[in-house]
Design a protein around this motif. Structure first.
Motif, mmCIF file in Angstrom:
data_model
loop_
_atom_site.group_PDB
_atom_site.id
_atom_site.type_symbol
_atom_site.label_atom_id
_atom_site.label_comp_id
_atom_site.label_asym_id
_atom_site.label_seq_id
_atom_site.Cartn_x
_atom_site.Cartn_y
_atom_site.Cartn_z
ATOM 1 N N LEU A 26 0.844 -1.191 0.000
ATOM 2 C CA LEU A 26 0.000 0.000 0.000
ATOM 3 C C LEU A 26 0.878 1.239 0.000
ATOM 4 C CD1 LEU A 26 -2.121 -2.169 0.775
ATOM 5 C CD2 LEU A 26 -3.160 -0.456 2.268
ATOM 6 N N GLN A 27 0.421 2.251 -0.696
ATOM 7 C CA GLN A 27 1.167 3.501 -0.825
ATOM 8 C C GLN A 27 0.398 4.636 -0.155
ATOM 9 O OE1 GLN A 27 4.289 3.620 -2.255
ATOM 10 N NE2 GLN A 27 3.994 1.380 -2.229
ATOM 11 N N PRO A 28 1.094 5.719 0.209
ATOM 12 C CA PRO A 28 0.390 6.874 0.767
ATOM 13 C C PRO A 28 -0.775 7.286 -0.123
ATOM 14 C CG PRO A 28 2.743 7.170 0.998
ATOM 15 C CD PRO A 28 2.556 5.917 0.181
ATOM 16 N N GLY A 29 -1.934 7.470 0.493
ATOM 17 C CA GLY A 29 -3.138 7.805 -0.254
ATOM 18 C C GLY A 29 -4.066 6.629 -0.435
ATOM 19 N N ASP A 30 -3.550 5.399 -0.253
ATOM 20 C CA ASP A 30 -4.400 4.218 -0.379
ATOM 21 C C ASP A 30 -5.316 4.096 0.834
ATOM 22 O OD1 ASP A 30 -3.250 3.579 -2.768
ATOM 23 O OD2 ASP A 30 -1.915 2.034 -1.963
ATOM 24 N N ARG A 31 -6.523 3.561 0.604
ATOM 25 C CA ARG A 31 -7.484 3.400 1.690
ATOM 26 C C ARG A 31 -7.297 2.054 2.365
ATOM 27 N NH1 ARG A 31 -13.100 2.220 2.781
ATOM 28 N NH2 ARG A 31 -13.378 1.222 0.750
ATOM 29 N N LEU A 32 -7.387 2.061 3.695
ATOM 30 C CA LEU A 32 -7.275 0.837 4.473
ATOM 31 C C LEU A 32 -8.624 0.118 4.514
ATOM 32 C CD1 LEU A 32 -4.629 2.248 5.296
ATOM 33 C CD2 LEU A 32 -5.038 1.463 7.635
ATOM 34 N N PRO A 33 -8.629 -1.155 4.895
ATOM 35 C CA PRO A 33 -9.909 -1.849 5.089
ATOM 36 C C PRO A 33 -10.767 -1.109 6.115
ATOM 37 C CG PRO A 33 -8.092 -3.421 5.087
ATOM 38 C CD PRO A 33 -7.483 -2.063 5.106
ATOM 39 N N THR A 34 -12.061 -1.257 6.006
ATOM 40 C CA THR A 34 -12.969 -0.605 6.944
ATOM 41 C C THR A 34 -12.879 -1.252 8.326
ATOM 42 O OG1 THR A 34 -14.806 -2.092 6.469
ATOM 43 C CG2 THR A 34 -14.556 -0.141 5.047
ATOM 44 N N GLU A 35 -13.439 -0.564 9.319
ATOM 45 C CA GLU A 35 -13.501 -1.142 10.668
ATOM 46 C C GLU A 35 -14.151 -2.516 10.638
ATOM 47 O OE1 GLU A 35 -15.493 1.253 13.495
ATOM 48 O OE2 GLU A 35 -13.901 2.754 13.638
ATOM 49 N N ARG A 36 -15.269 -2.616 9.939
ATOM 50 C CA ARG A 36 -16.004 -3.875 9.891
ATOM 51 C C ARG A 36 -15.161 -4.990 9.256
ATOM 52 N NH1 ARG A 36 -21.246 -4.729 10.708
ATOM 53 N NH2 ARG A 36 -21.662 -2.479 10.612
ATOM 54 N N GLU A 37 -14.428 -4.638 8.196
ATOM 55 C CA GLU A 37 -13.578 -5.635 7.554
ATOM 56 C C GLU A 37 -12.459 -6.095 8.470
ATOM 57 O OE1 GLU A 37 -13.966 -4.309 2.853
ATOM 58 O OE2 GLU A 37 -12.545 -3.264 4.157
ATOM 59 N N LEU A 38 -11.847 -5.159 9.169
ATOM 60 C CA LEU A 38 -10.773 -5.522 10.090
ATOM 61 C C LEU A 38 -11.301 -6.375 11.244
ATOM 62 C CD1 LEU A 38 -8.803 -2.148 10.237
ATOM 63 C CD2 LEU A 38 -8.058 -4.278 9.164
ATOM 64 N N MET A 39 -12.465 -6.015 11.761
ATOM 65 C CA MET A 39 -13.068 -6.803 12.836
ATOM 66 C C MET A 39 -13.311 -8.244 12.386
ATOM 67 S SD MET A 39 -15.781 -3.900 14.097
ATOM 68 C CE MET A 39 -16.858 -5.075 14.932
ATOM 69 N N ALA A 40 -13.821 -8.411 11.165
ATOM 70 C CA ALA A 40 -14.138 -9.749 10.664
ATOM 71 C C ALA A 40 -12.872 -10.554 10.377
ATOM 72 C CB ALA A 40 -14.987 -9.639 9.404
ATOM 73 N N ARG A 41 -11.897 -9.926 9.735
ATOM 74 C CA ARG A 41 -10.687 -10.654 9.351
ATOM 75 C C ARG A 41 -9.843 -11.047 10.553
ATOM 76 N NH1 ARG A 41 -8.179 -7.625 4.002
ATOM 77 N NH2 ARG A 41 -10.122 -7.297 2.865
ATOM 78 N N LEU A 42 -9.803 -10.191 11.580
ATOM 79 C CA LEU A 42 -8.926 -10.432 12.727
ATOM 80 C C LEU A 42 -9.661 -10.973 13.947
ATOM 81 C CD1 LEU A 42 -6.780 -7.192 12.374
ATOM 82 C CD2 LEU A 42 -6.210 -9.491 11.598
ATOM 83 N N ALA A 43 -10.986 -11.078 13.858
ATOM 84 C CA ALA A 43 -11.806 -11.611 14.953
ATOM 85 C C ALA A 43 -11.589 -10.833 16.246
ATOM 86 C CB ALA A 43 -11.509 -13.097 15.159
ATOM 87 N N VAL A 44 -11.639 -9.509 16.140
ATOM 88 C CA VAL A 44 -11.519 -8.648 17.314
ATOM 89 C C VAL A 44 -12.688 -7.673 17.329
ATOM 90 C CG1 VAL A 44 -9.012 -8.821 17.427
ATOM 91 C CG2 VAL A 44 -10.060 -7.005 16.051
ATOM 92 N N GLY A 45 -12.873 -7.015 18.472
ATOM 93 C CA GLY A 45 -13.975 -6.087 18.618
ATOM 94 C C GLY A 45 -13.686 -4.715 18.038
ATOM 95 N N ARG A 46 -14.750 -3.921 17.920
ATOM 96 C CA ARG A 46 -14.634 -2.577 17.357
ATOM 97 C C ARG A 46 -13.704 -1.700 18.194
ATOM 98 N NH1 ARG A 46 -17.842 -0.132 13.746
ATOM 99 N NH2 ARG A 46 -19.422 -1.771 13.986
ATOM 100 N N SER A 47 -13.767 -1.822 19.530
ATOM 101 C CA SER A 47 -12.935 -0.963 20.380
ATOM 102 C C SER A 47 -11.449 -1.230 20.153
ATOM 103 C CB SER A 47 -13.284 -1.176 21.858
ATOM 104 O OG SER A 47 -13.033 -2.509 22.252
ATOM 105 N N THR A 48 -11.084 -2.487 19.912
ATOM 106 C CA THR A 48 -9.680 -2.817 19.646
ATOM 107 C C THR A 48 -9.232 -2.197 18.329
ATOM 108 O OG1 THR A 48 -9.851 -4.901 20.853
ATOM 109 C CG2 THR A 48 -8.033 -4.696 19.295
ATOM 110 N N VAL A 49 -10.045 -2.343 17.294
ATOM 111 C CA VAL A 49 -9.702 -1.767 15.995
ATOM 112 C C VAL A 49 -9.584 -0.249 16.102
ATOM 113 C CG1 VAL A 49 -10.563 -1.353 13.656
ATOM 114 C CG2 VAL A 49 -10.695 -3.655 14.650
#
Length: 236
Positions: A26-49
């Motif tokens: 990823l390069q500067p300016g690229d968008r990261l996965p959304t909160e929901r995507e990170l929560m699902a992929r990493l199996a963690v809660g919203r507060s952790t993300v």
């Protein structure tokens, strides 16, 4: 990215996100996965993300744009993400004094820089944080998180983002000094009046006075640490 174990999730999510950014090139300016995507992929809660994203923002690595998402500001490698230093309130008193040495260096420099650079808008925020701290102190006898917010506002008033980035490495350690530290809600209570004097010095644009007031506050903190048992870290 794979689901994470429950232990130390914030540190694990930080490392996993950094690895994802590096491996995905990823390069500067690229968008990261959304909160929901990170929560699902990493199996963690919203507060952790959200805490991980907050830490990345504080380090100047990403920015969140309302209604759009979180974007990379600069390239990240896994080795560039450091786990925040922590300290246990039950450790030896000497460890607390070592932490205080680091805090003294940062806060004295920040107070001097804030006195030189604080804008009228910064002073408004600083006074708001100070008044909130004073209100809680008068009601409860301690300032707790409001004290921390006042000091964070001083860091922001330096207009040097490195102060905030350095603080993120020590945040958990420093927070022990503010939230009923060591089971002593009166810890460093004698320094209360000096906080308004510190604000006055910053408002007056007087770096030397700001330095002396900060040293005065931290001297009281040191005295209270010295009064603790050297083996348990608790009050004698």
């Amino acid at each position: 990215m794979q689901p994470l174990p429950s232990a130390d999730r914030i540190a694990a999510v930080s490392a996993a996100l950094a690895a994802f950014i590096a491996e995905g090139a990823l390069q500067p300016g690229d968008r990261l996965p959304t909160e929901r995507e990170l929560m699902a992929r990493l199996a963690v809660g919203r507060s952790t993300v959200r805490e991980v994203i907050r830490q990345f923002q504080a380090r100047g690595l990403v920015e969140t744009r309302k209604g759009s998402g979180t974007y990379l500001l600069r390239a990240i490698t896994p080795g560039a993400i450091h786990v925040s230093l922590t300290i246990d309130a039950g450790l030896l008193r000497d460890r607390l004094l070592q932490t205080l040495e680091i805090r003294r260096g940062l806060e004295v420099a920040a107070s001097e820089a804030a006195a030189r650079r604080a804008t009228p808008a910064d002073l408004v925020v600083l006074e708001e944080k100070l008044v909130a701290m004073e209100r809680v102190h008068l009601d409860q006898g301690t300032a707790g998180p409001e004290d921390l917010q006042f000091h964070l506002a001083i860091y922001d008033a330096t207009h040097n983002p490195l102060f905030r980035q350095l603080l993120e490495q020590f945040r958990e350690t420093f927070e022990h000094f503010f939230e009923k530290p060591f089971d002593r809600p009166d810890f460093a209570r004698r320094s209360f009046a000096l906080h308004r004097e510190l604000f006055d010095a910053i408002r007056a644009g007087d770096p030397e006075a700001a330095r002396l007031k900060t040293l005065g506050i931290l001297a009281i903190v040191e005295e209270d640490i010295q009064a603790m048992s050297p083996t348990t870290g608790s009050p004698q």
